[in-house]
Design an enzyme around this catalytic site. Structure first.
Site, PDB file in Angstrom:
ATOM      1  N   SER A 146     -33.914 -48.520   1.585  1.00  0.00           N
ATOM      2  CA  SER A 146     -32.572 -48.465   1.022  1.00  0.00           C
ATOM      3  C   SER A 146     -31.628 -49.199   1.951  1.00  0.00           C
ATOM      4  O   SER A 146     -31.806 -49.173   3.175  1.00  0.00           O
ATOM      5  CB  SER A 146     -32.100 -47.020   0.862  1.00  0.00           C
ATOM      6  OG  SER A 146     -30.728 -46.983   0.497  1.00  0.00           O
ATOM      7  N   TYR A 159     -30.241 -38.432   3.175  1.00  0.00           N
ATOM      8  CA  TYR A 159     -31.013 -39.529   2.588  1.00  0.00           C
ATOM      9  C   TYR A 159     -31.062 -40.722   3.543  1.00  0.00           C
ATOM     10  O   TYR A 159     -32.121 -41.316   3.778  1.00  0.00           O
ATOM     11  CB  TYR A 159     -30.366 -39.929   1.261  1.00  0.00           C
ATOM     12  CG  TYR A 159     -30.995 -41.099   0.549  1.00  0.00           C
ATOM     13  CD1 TYR A 159     -32.134 -40.933  -0.226  1.00  0.00           C
ATOM     14  CD2 TYR A 159     -30.415 -42.373   0.617  1.00  0.00           C
ATOM     15  CE1 TYR A 159     -32.697 -42.008  -0.914  1.00  0.00           C
ATOM     16  CE2 TYR A 159     -30.966 -43.441  -0.065  1.00  0.00           C
ATOM     17  CZ  TYR A 159     -32.102 -43.258  -0.824  1.00  0.00           C
ATOM     18  OH  TYR A 159     -32.655 -44.327  -1.491  1.00  0.00           O
TER      19      TYR A 159
END
Length: 275
Positions: A146, A159
């Site tokens: 990500s 996250y």
């Protein structure tokens, strides 16, 4: 004499997190490119639909339940995939979800859950397929990272920490696997239109978007599509022997300025169409 034997014609692939989003798109894209695909996710009903679609379109697919937070589930899934398709040549580790919230307001249990899914789960999958790849002296480990791992965003601390840890793990794999013939890569999506995160209630999503704008992290409202990432992941897998994609980041292209101006003119100052 070539430096490396070419990749085999048949390269079975595991796609973890294949029931929706980037995983689903990747399974469809890779099957269309001739890869036999073993799909894993917790939502078995969704897997069955996708397997049926891929096989009806001329691909080769099987699907089995997979929970990357459960060691036994990972072992069973890899064994089922290998029995159905043959030795696993490519791993696409993309299982996961996310939740928004400030770290101070996130319980340690919820924080750990993100680590279990995105970091520990990816490690479980990798260690399950690595021995065979090392023995055959070839294979591709492709991890879905990500851009949050590279540039942290408020409200995504758990996250982001998990994905940053994933980058460290992949970097170590690249060094430790050097000379084995096994390649480790990470593909970092920027903002992508999937159900992950964007189905959260407004009271969670709204404050996050406000803080992103404050930190210059919401420059425009265009998003990548899941199939954009699927093409990138497939490109990594298809890279000929002798080189590998260490890290790839995809970001959505901003809308053309003239298009935005026409949209503003068409909508008017109040956001309603001009007559």
């Amino acid at each position: 004499m070539p430096r490396f034997d070419p990749l085999p014609d048949r390269r079975p692939v595991i796609v973890a997190g294949a029931s929706s989003g980037i995983g689903e798109a990747t399974a469809i894209e890779m099957a269309a490119r001739g890869f036999p695909v073993a799909l894993g996710a917790r939502r078995v009903d969704k897997l069955e639909e996708l397997v049926g679609k891929i096989n009806a379109d001329g691909g080769e697919a099987v699907g089995f339940r997979l929970d990357v937070t459960d060691p036994d589930s990972v072992k069973t899934f890899v064994a089922q995939a290998t029995e159905a398709l043959g030795d696993i040549e490519v791993l696409v580790a993309g299982a996961g979800d996310t939740d928004f919230g400030k770290i101070a307001e996130t319980s340690t249990e919820d924080f750990e859950r993100q680590l279990q899914i995105h970091l520990v789960g990816a490690n479980r999958l990798a260690t399950a397929v690595l021995p065979g790849m090392i023995e055959r002296r070839r294979g591709d480990l492709i991890f879905v990272g990500s851009d949050v791992a590279l540039r942290q965003r408020p409200h995504m601390g758990a996250y982001g920490a998990a994905k940053a840890g994933l980058v460290a793990m992949v970097t170590n794999l690249q060094m430790e696997l050097e000379g084995t013939g096994v390649r480790a890569s990470v593909v970092h999506p920027g903002p992508t239109k999937t159900n992950m995160g964007w189905s959260l209630p407004a009271e969670k999503l709204g404050p996050a978007l406000e803080d992103w704008a404050k930190w210059g992290q919401a420059r425009h409202d265009y998003f990548l599509r899941a199939k954009d990432l699927a093409r990138a992941i497939t490109f990594v897998a298809e890279t000929p022997r002798g080189g590998f994609i260490a890290s790839m980041e995809l970001q959505p292209e901003a809308p053309l300025a003239e298009v935005k101006e026409r949209q503003k003119l068409a909508l008017g100052e109040e956001g309603v169409p001009n007559s």
